[in-house]
Scaffold this motif. Structure first.
Motif, PDB file in Angstrom:
ATOM      1  N   THR A  41       0.831  -1.198   0.000  1.00 49.59           N
ATOM      2  CA  THR A  41       0.000   0.000   0.000  1.00 49.59           C
ATOM      3  C   THR A  41       0.870   1.254   0.000  1.00 49.59           C
ATOM      4  OG1 THR A  41      -1.678  -1.228   1.227  1.00 49.59           O
ATOM      5  CG2 THR A  41      -1.892   1.170   1.163  1.00 49.59           C
ATOM      6  N   THR A  42       0.791   2.023  -1.066  1.00 46.11           N
ATOM      7  CA  THR A  42       1.591   3.245  -1.206  1.00 46.11           C
ATOM      8  C   THR A  42       0.739   4.491  -1.418  1.00 46.11           C
ATOM      9  OG1 THR A  42       1.798   2.860  -3.589  1.00 46.11           O
ATOM     10  CG2 THR A  42       3.539   1.960  -2.174  1.00 46.11           C
ATOM     11  N   GLY A  43      -0.559   4.339  -1.649  1.00 45.18           N
ATOM     12  CA  GLY A  43      -1.424   5.486  -1.905  1.00 45.18           C
ATOM     13  C   GLY A  43      -0.973   6.256  -3.128  1.00 45.18           C
ATOM     14  N   GLY A  44      -0.854   7.560  -2.977  1.00 43.98           N
ATOM     15  CA  GLY A  44      -0.411   8.392  -4.096  1.00 43.98           C
ATOM     16  C   GLY A  44       1.082   8.380  -4.314  1.00 43.98           C
ATOM     17  N   GLY A  45       1.815   7.661  -3.460  1.00 43.16           N
ATOM     18  CA  GLY A  45       3.259   7.539  -3.651  1.00 43.16           C
ATOM     19  C   GLY A  45       3.973   8.873  -3.584  1.00 43.16           C
ATOM     20  N   ASN A  46       4.839   9.107  -4.560  1.00 43.65           N
ATOM     21  CA  ASN A  46       5.645  10.341  -4.563  1.00 43.65           C
ATOM     22  C   ASN A  46       5.060  11.413  -5.486  1.00 43.65           C
ATOM     23  OD1 ASN A  46       6.172   9.221  -7.017  1.00 43.65           O
ATOM     24  ND2 ASN A  46       8.395   9.055  -6.758  1.00 43.65           N
ATOM     25  N   ALA A  47       3.761  11.326  -5.752  1.00 41.92           N
ATOM     26  CA  ALA A  47       3.117  12.381  -6.543  1.00 41.92           C
ATOM     27  C   ALA A  47       3.241  13.726  -5.824  1.00 41.92           C
ATOM     28  CB  ALA A  47       1.641  12.050  -6.770  1.00 41.92           C
ATOM     29  N   THR A  48       3.374  14.788  -6.585  1.00 42.36           N
ATOM     30  CA  THR A  48       3.487  16.120  -5.998  1.00 42.36           C
ATOM     31  C   THR A  48       2.225  16.456  -5.205  1.00 42.36           C
ATOM     32  OG1 THR A  48       4.859  16.864  -7.836  1.00 42.36           O
ATOM     33  CG2 THR A  48       3.811  18.568  -6.486  1.00 42.36           C
ATOM     34  N   PRO A  49       2.332  16.781  -3.917  1.00 41.69           N
ATOM     35  CA  PRO A  49       1.142  17.049  -3.111  1.00 41.69           C
ATOM     36  C   PRO A  49       0.357  18.251  -3.616  1.00 41.69           C
ATOM     37  CG  PRO A  49       3.063  16.677  -1.716  1.00 41.69           C
ATOM     38  CD  PRO A  49       3.569  16.813  -3.118  1.00 41.69           C
ATOM     39  N   VAL A  50      -0.964  18.178  -3.475  1.00 38.80           N
ATOM     40  CA  VAL A  50      -1.833  19.294  -3.790  1.00 38.80           C
ATOM     41  C   VAL A  50      -2.679  19.582  -2.566  1.00 38.80           C
ATOM     42  CG1 VAL A  50      -3.534  17.722  -4.832  1.00 38.80           C
ATOM     43  CG2 VAL A  50      -3.645  20.170  -5.327  1.00 38.80           C
ATOM     44  N   THR A  51      -2.753  20.837  -2.158  1.00 32.87           N
ATOM     45  CA  THR A  51      -3.529  21.233  -0.993  1.00 32.87           C
ATOM     46  C   THR A  51      -4.910  21.702  -1.426  1.00 32.87           C
ATOM     47  OG1 THR A  51      -1.565  21.845   0.269  1.00 32.87           O
ATOM     48  CG2 THR A  51      -3.652  22.803   0.974  1.00 32.87           C
ATOM     49  N   VAL A  52      -5.948  21.212  -0.725  1.00 31.39           N
ATOM     50  CA  VAL A  52      -7.322  21.577  -1.071  1.00 31.39           C
ATOM     51  C   VAL A  52      -7.999  22.205   0.145  1.00 31.39           C
ATOM     52  CG1 VAL A  52      -7.500  19.780  -2.824  1.00 31.39           C
ATOM     53  CG2 VAL A  52      -8.212  19.274  -0.479  1.00 31.39           C
ATOM     54  N   THR A  53      -8.899  23.169  -0.122  1.00 33.03           N
ATOM     55  CA  THR A  53      -9.608  23.861   0.952  1.00 33.03           C
ATOM     56  C   THR A  53     -11.116  23.888   0.735  1.00 33.03           C
ATOM     57  OG1 THR A  53      -9.344  26.001  -0.156  1.00 33.03           O
ATOM     58  CG2 THR A  53      -7.624  25.350   1.424  1.00 33.03           C
ATOM     59  N   THR A  54     -11.589  23.400  -0.422  1.00 32.40           N
ATOM     60  CA  THR A  54     -13.013  23.378  -0.725  1.00 32.40           C
ATOM     61  C   THR A  54     -13.426  21.980  -1.153  1.00 32.40           C
ATOM     62  OG1 THR A  54     -12.790  23.872  -3.095  1.00 32.40           O
ATOM     63  CG2 THR A  54     -12.846  25.756  -1.559  1.00 32.40           C
ATOM     64  N   PHE A  55     -14.729  21.713  -1.088  1.00 32.87           N
ATOM     65  CA  PHE A  55     -15.226  20.405  -1.507  1.00 32.87           C
ATOM     66  C   PHE A  55     -14.964  20.163  -2.991  1.00 32.87           C
ATOM     67  CE2 PHE A  55     -18.682  17.745  -3.259  1.00 32.87           C
ATOM     68  CZ  PHE A  55     -18.360  16.556  -2.606  1.00 32.87           C
ATOM     69  N   ALA A  56     -15.143  21.163  -3.807  1.00 28.40           N
ATOM     70  CA  ALA A  56     -14.913  21.001  -5.246  1.00 28.40           C
ATOM     71  C   ALA A  56     -13.468  20.607  -5.523  1.00 28.40           C
ATOM     72  CB  ALA A  56     -15.268  22.283  -5.980  1.00 28.40           C
ATOM     73  N   GLU A  57     -12.528  21.248  -4.830  1.00 27.54           N
ATOM     74  CA  GLU A  57     -11.117  20.909  -5.018  1.00 27.54           C
ATOM     75  C   GLU A  57     -10.825  19.502  -4.523  1.00 27.54           C
ATOM     76  OE1 GLU A  57      -9.188  25.407  -4.507  1.00 27.54           O
ATOM     77  OE2 GLU A  57      -9.277  24.018  -2.786  1.00 27.54           O
ATOM     78  N   LEU A  58     -11.383  19.157  -3.373  1.00 25.34           N
ATOM     79  CA  LEU A  58     -11.164  17.822  -2.821  1.00 25.34           C
ATOM     80  C   LEU A  58     -11.719  16.741  -3.742  1.00 25.34           C
ATOM     81  CD1 LEU A  58     -10.367  15.908  -0.496  1.00 25.34           C
ATOM     82  CD2 LEU A  58     -12.601  16.386   0.538  1.00 25.34           C
ATOM     83  N   LYS A  59     -12.940  16.913  -4.204  1.00 25.89           N
ATOM     84  CA  LYS A  59     -13.561  15.928  -5.082  1.00 25.89           C
ATOM     85  C   LYS A  59     -12.763  15.745  -6.363  1.00 25.89           C
ATOM     86  CE  LYS A  59     -17.893  14.806  -7.439  1.00 25.89           C
ATOM     87  NZ  LYS A  59     -19.298  15.229  -7.709  1.00 25.89           N
TER      88      LYS A  59
END
Length: 297
Positions: free
Chosen positions: A9-27
């Motif tokens: 289990t690695t999830g998103g791995g080493n993908a560049t992180p993205v920060t979200v603050t709204t539901f639209a961005e999270l979805k």
């Protein structure tokens, strides 16, 4: 575990992180087809009355100890997901997703350092042929004794009517705190194999803690049960098995079932040797260790 086409289990791995603050961005981020590391900042409410579905190969984590998702998240027919360092606030008594977190027909999912409370029906349900999942360093609790479904975590379902779950539902729970007003399912294991170690139970007034039935087999090790009823018990008529070692039972009542339970059905293989390396903390150290370290950091 290397299984079902996923090495580990690695999830998103080493993908560049993205920060979200709204539901639209999270979805948008968690439903992208590419691997993603999604950082939740602030409080985000899920919308539409349903749990937000998470795609495969995702890491969803809080920016800090205050990061919160209000509503529910769901894994359906996916794999390789990590959810960590988050507050997950269920909707009860308001309308919305039944479960704060749910997994259906999904595998290789890791829930780590979560704080989960007030789900409409349950806090973290793992069902419908899900498998290879770990729940670690997380707290589960409720705020109102009048809530009729104060349920922590279901593994599988039914009293013998889901044979498709046989060979699935391989789940580990370690260093979790089952706290205020949780009534039952800490967890409840049907059909699968459960490894339950170094957890802390303080749900005074509960019905039972660990429930096992319908061909389930669990290993219950070095947990600390304090002021609770029925630390581990058999459920339903079909055979099941409990192995319990090194636990502390501090002012407990009710069942401490072990060995073979049930009255009928096919044979059940005891689960006594997990297929991975792990280190047990002494049960006497669990209250301090778990209460200091669970939840978002």
């Amino acid at each position: 575990m290397n299984a079902d086409g996923v090495k580990t289990t690695t999830g998103g791995g080493n993908a560049t992180p993205v920060t979200v603050t709204t539901f639209a961005e999270l979805k948008s981020a968690v439903q992208d087809k590419n691997p993603r590391v999604v950082i939740v900042s602030g409080t985000i409410k899920t919308e539409g009355g349903y749990a937000l579905e998470i795609a495969s190969n995702k890491t969803i984590m809080g920016a800090d100890k205050d990061a919160t998702i209000y509503g529910g998240i769901a894994m359906k027919n996916v794999s390789n997901v990590i959810v960590r360092n988050l507050n997950i606030h269920g909707v009860w008594p308001n309308s919305g997703p039944d479960d704060a977190i749910s997994s259906r027909n999904s595998h290789h999912v890791w829930y780590d350092h979560l704080n989960v409370w007030d789900g409409g029906d349950g806090l973290l349900d793992i069902t419908n042929e899900s498998s290879y999942q770990t729940v670690s360093w997380s707290k589960f609790w409720y705020t109102n004794k009048d809530h009729p479904h104060r349920l922590a975590s279901l593994n599988g379902s039914g009293g013998g009517d889901h044979p498709e779950d046989l060979g699935k539902l391989k789940i580990t729970y370690h260093h979790n705190w089952f706290g205020d007003l949780v009534d039952q399912r800490m967890p409840r294991v049907m059909y699968g194999q459960g490894h339950i170690f170094n957890n802390y139970y303080t749900s005074k007034g509960n019905l039972y803690c660990v429930g096992v039935g319908s061909y389930g087999a669990v290993l219950v090790e070095n947990n600390y049960f304090k002021d609770v009823k029925s630390p581990h018990q058999f459920m339903y008529a079909l055979y099941s098995h409990i192995t319990a070692n090194g636990n502390v039972y501090d002012n407990t009542t009710g069942s401490k079932d072990t060995g073979l339970g049930g009255e009928s059905g096919d044979s059940v293989t005891p689960f006594t040797d997990p297929p991975y390396d792990y280190t047990l903390d002494p049960a006497k150290d669990v209250p301090d260790l778990v209460t200091r370290c669970v939840g978002p950091q």
